[in-house]
Enzyme design. Structure first.
Site, short mmCIF file in Angstrom:
data_model
loop_
_atom_site.label_atom_id
_atom_site.label_comp_id
_atom_site.label_asym_id
_atom_site.label_seq_id
_atom_site.Cartn_x
_atom_site.Cartn_y
_atom_site.Cartn_z
N ASP A 1 0.06 0.30 4.03
CA ASP A 1 -0.95 1.32 3.74
C ASP A 1 -1.24 1.44 2.26
O ASP A 1 -0.51 0.92 1.44
CB ASP A 1 -0.39 2.69 4.16
CG ASP A 1 -0.61 2.93 5.62
OD1 ASP A 1 -1.38 2.17 6.22
OD2 ASP A 1 0.00 3.89 6.14
N LYS B 1 -6.38 2.94 5.08
CA LYS B 1 -7.58 3.58 5.60
C LYS B 1 -8.24 4.37 4.50
O LYS B 1 -7.62 5.23 3.91
CB LYS B 1 -7.22 4.54 6.73
CG LYS B 1 -7.01 3.83 8.03
CD LYS B 1 -6.35 4.75 9.02
CE LYS B 1 -4.86 4.81 8.75
NZ LYS B 1 -4.05 5.15 9.90
N MET C 1 -2.35 16.03 2.12
CA MET C 1 -3.76 15.62 2.06
C MET C 1 -4.65 16.76 1.61
O MET C 1 -5.76 16.92 2.07
CB MET C 1 -4.22 15.13 3.44
CG MET C 1 -3.40 13.96 3.92
SD MET C 1 -3.74 13.49 5.62
CE MET C 1 -2.62 14.50 6.54
N1 SAH Z 1 3.56 9.79 6.32
C1 SAH Z 1 3.39 10.31 4.98
C2 SAH Z 1 2.21 11.20 4.83
C3 SAH Z 1 0.91 10.51 5.03
S1 SAH Z 1 -0.46 11.58 4.76
C4 SAH Z 1 4.66 11.07 4.58
O1 SAH Z 1 5.54 11.30 5.42
O2 SAH Z 1 4.78 11.41 3.41
C5 SAH Z 1 -0.87 11.26 3.10
C6 SAH Z 1 -0.59 12.46 2.24
O3 SAH Z 1 0.78 12.52 1.93
C7 SAH Z 1 -1.27 12.40 0.89
O4 SAH Z 1 -2.60 12.82 0.94
C8 SAH Z 1 -0.42 13.37 0.08
O5 SAH Z 1 -0.73 14.70 0.39
C9 SAH Z 1 0.94 13.09 0.66
N2 SAH Z 1 1.68 12.15 -0.20
C10 SAH Z 1 2.12 10.93 0.12
N3 SAH Z 1 2.79 10.38 -0.90
C11 SAH Z 1 2.79 11.27 -1.90
C12 SAH Z 1 3.32 11.30 -3.21
N4 SAH Z 1 4.02 10.27 -3.72
N5 SAH Z 1 3.11 12.41 -3.96
C13 SAH Z 1 2.44 13.48 -3.47
N6 SAH Z 1 1.92 13.49 -2.25
C14 SAH Z 1 2.09 12.41 -1.45
#
Ligand code: SAH
Length: 474
Positions: free
Chosen positions: A255, A277, A388
């Site tokens: 991703d 995506k 998000m």
């Molecule tokens: N499966 C992922 C989430 C996917 S949705 C998890 O468990 O973390 C994607 C969202 O995750 C982003 O829009 C953001 O809000 C958050 N996110 C993912 N990585 C991040 C990071 N390193 N720092 C801050 N937010 C993060």
């Protein structure tokens, strides 16, 4: 090569350890582990050694070393802090053709103890031939991290079926069969502790091998999918299991949230396919499903690598439905979800005895309106993490305020958590939006609201006072 690595059977054989201190103890323990009959020569014994002696696990020869004690012994260790004694043991042993190790003295030794990884019956031994024991131990640690904890169980499982397979398959087919076992779903099942599943997978693999070897074809291996959580971005936060499987994968579907630093830990020659995506892009999830099925069907090991955890806003649930529907074996490896990574990296405890007793992870896509109880979220004693949420910030805040949250309700935005570009903004519902736009906050970022948010990125003690003044759980 200064030493020939061999594995010596010492079970029920007499060995001699000269020296009753903690070094002697460690060597004696290795010998005991391997079932040797140990005699320890020393005027006095370390408490642990004395306990072994009392329990009858080893024999204590009280007093000084004398060469006659070497009679019948197959190996001797000198572990005293007296070099003269160590030299005497070494000389006497060598004269009699007995293998001897002098601790920290390769010159006087005819064998050395390696650094060991014991996943019996699999044993890995690492040695620097006495040049750099610390380095040898570091190499051992690095190898150890790559070896699954249940490797021994896998070896035993294979041992258990060896004869039956020998009877069923010819020599060439057998070798290909075992390679598929080690690389495929059978091993994955055993390593997960699912022996029943492993038995079933083995039977089906055996059947395929019989059919294909009868048909004279090479036999098509069964592919599988690893649904792996890659964590919030910093590659050091990958789990050991994620690393192991990334080293095995033939294909990696990754991703946008999975950065180069994480991909670097994967097998070099794996095929990498970017399936990120862009928001709103249609059909991409279907494409992912097709790729998963296609590559697994063709016998490949497919790593589906997702940011954070696969089951937190990761559509992992949909992917396993597809895999189940196609009968493709898969395994799921949890990852550190962004909220946990961000909390740790910004020193923000998501729950706290005085500030918050519960926490919710919510998607920030609030525009569809079908979101839960905003009044519950408006309580500062409850922590809410919005994923998000960057573009949705004003909408989220308006709803919280409408549900009764005060302007002083603490809020924090954590951008690129755990990554080199990490930024932490700390504020309140009244100013966090303005702060974020002034700082040009960009995804990926999380919004945290609740009393604990006042602790974000701050010196914990002084911030605690501010947080407590919001009245949460006071
Ligand atoms: N499966 C992922 C989430 C996917 S949705 C998890 O468990 O973390 C994607 C969202 O995750 C982003 O829009 C953001 O809000 C958050 N996110 C993912 N990585 C991040 C990071 N390193 N720092 C801050 N937010 C993060």
């Amino acid at each position: 090569m200064d030493y020939l690595p061999v594995f010596l059977r010492v079970s029920d054989q007499p060995v001699l350890v000269v020296g009753g201190g903690d070094v002697g103890l460690r060597k004696a323990e290795w010998f005991l582990k391997a079932g040797a009959r140990v005699t320890v020569v020393a005027p006095e014994l370390h408490a642990e050694l004395a306990r072994y002696a009392r329990n009858g696990d080893l024999r204590h020869a009280e007093g000084e070393f004398s060469p006659t004690q070497l009679t019948g012994v197959i190996a001797a260790v000198a572990a005293t802090d007296d070099r003269a004694v160590n030299m005497a043991v070494s000389a006497a042993a060598r004269e009699r053709g007995i293998a001897v190790n002098v601790v920290d003295d390769p010159e006087l030794s005819t064998f050395i103890f390696p650094a060991i990884i014991d996943r019996s019956p699999i044993i890995v031994a690492v040695s620097s031939a006495g040049h750099a024991p610390v380095l040898a131990r570091r190499v051992r640690e690095q190898i150890e991290a790559l070896l699954p904890g249940r490797l021994g169980a896998l070896a035993n499982f294979m041992g258990k079926h060896r004869r039956a397979v020998q009877r069923t398959l010819g020599r060439l087919a057998r070798r290909a069969f075992w390679e598929r076992v080690v690389d495929g779903p059978v091993a994955t099942r055993v390593l997960e502790g699912d022996e029943d599943g492993a038995e079933r997978a083995l039977r089906s693999e055996l059947l395929t091998s019989q059919l294909t070897s009868a048909a004279g074809t090479g036999g098509s291996p069964i592919g599988e999918v690893y649904l792996i959580g890659a964590g919030p971005g910093n590659p050091d936060l990958l789990t050991l299991r994620a690393l192991q499987l990334l080293q095995q994968a033939d294909v990696i579907l990754y991703d946008r949230l999975v950065g180069e630093a994480v991909l670097e830990r994967a097998r070099r020659d794996a095929l990498r396919i970017f399936v990120g995506k862009e928001s709103g892009e249609r059909g991409q999830q279907e494409r992912i499903h097709e790729l998963l099925v296609k590559h697994a069907r063709e016998g490949r090991k497919v790593a589906r690598l997702k940011g954070g955890d696969p089951f937190i806003f990761g559509r992992g649930g949909e992917e396993i439905e597809v895999l189940n529907a196609h009968g493709i074996p898969f395994t799921v490896v949890p990852g550190i979800t962004a909220a946990l990574g961000a909390a740790a990296a910004s020193r923000l405890p998501l729950t706290h005895r005085r500030l918050a007793r519960s926490v919710t992870f919510v998607t920030g896509h609030v525009s569809d309106g079908a979101l839960p109880d905003w009044r519950f979220f408006a309580n500062p004693a409850h922590t809410v993490v919005f994923y998000m949420g960057v573009a949705q910030l004003p909408g989220i805040i308006a709803r919280l305020r409408a549900a009764g949250a005060t302007g002083g309700h603490p809020a924090a935005v954590i951008e690129q958590a755990t990554l080199p570009g990490q930024r932490v903004l700390r504020g309140t519902l009244s100013d966090i939006c303005a702060l974020a736009s002034a700082q040009h906050t960009e995804p990926p970022a999380l919004l945290v609201v609740g009393a604990v948010a006042a602790l974000a990125g701050a010196d914990a003690l002084s911030a605690l006072a501010t947080a407590s003044s919001t009245g949460a759980l006071a």
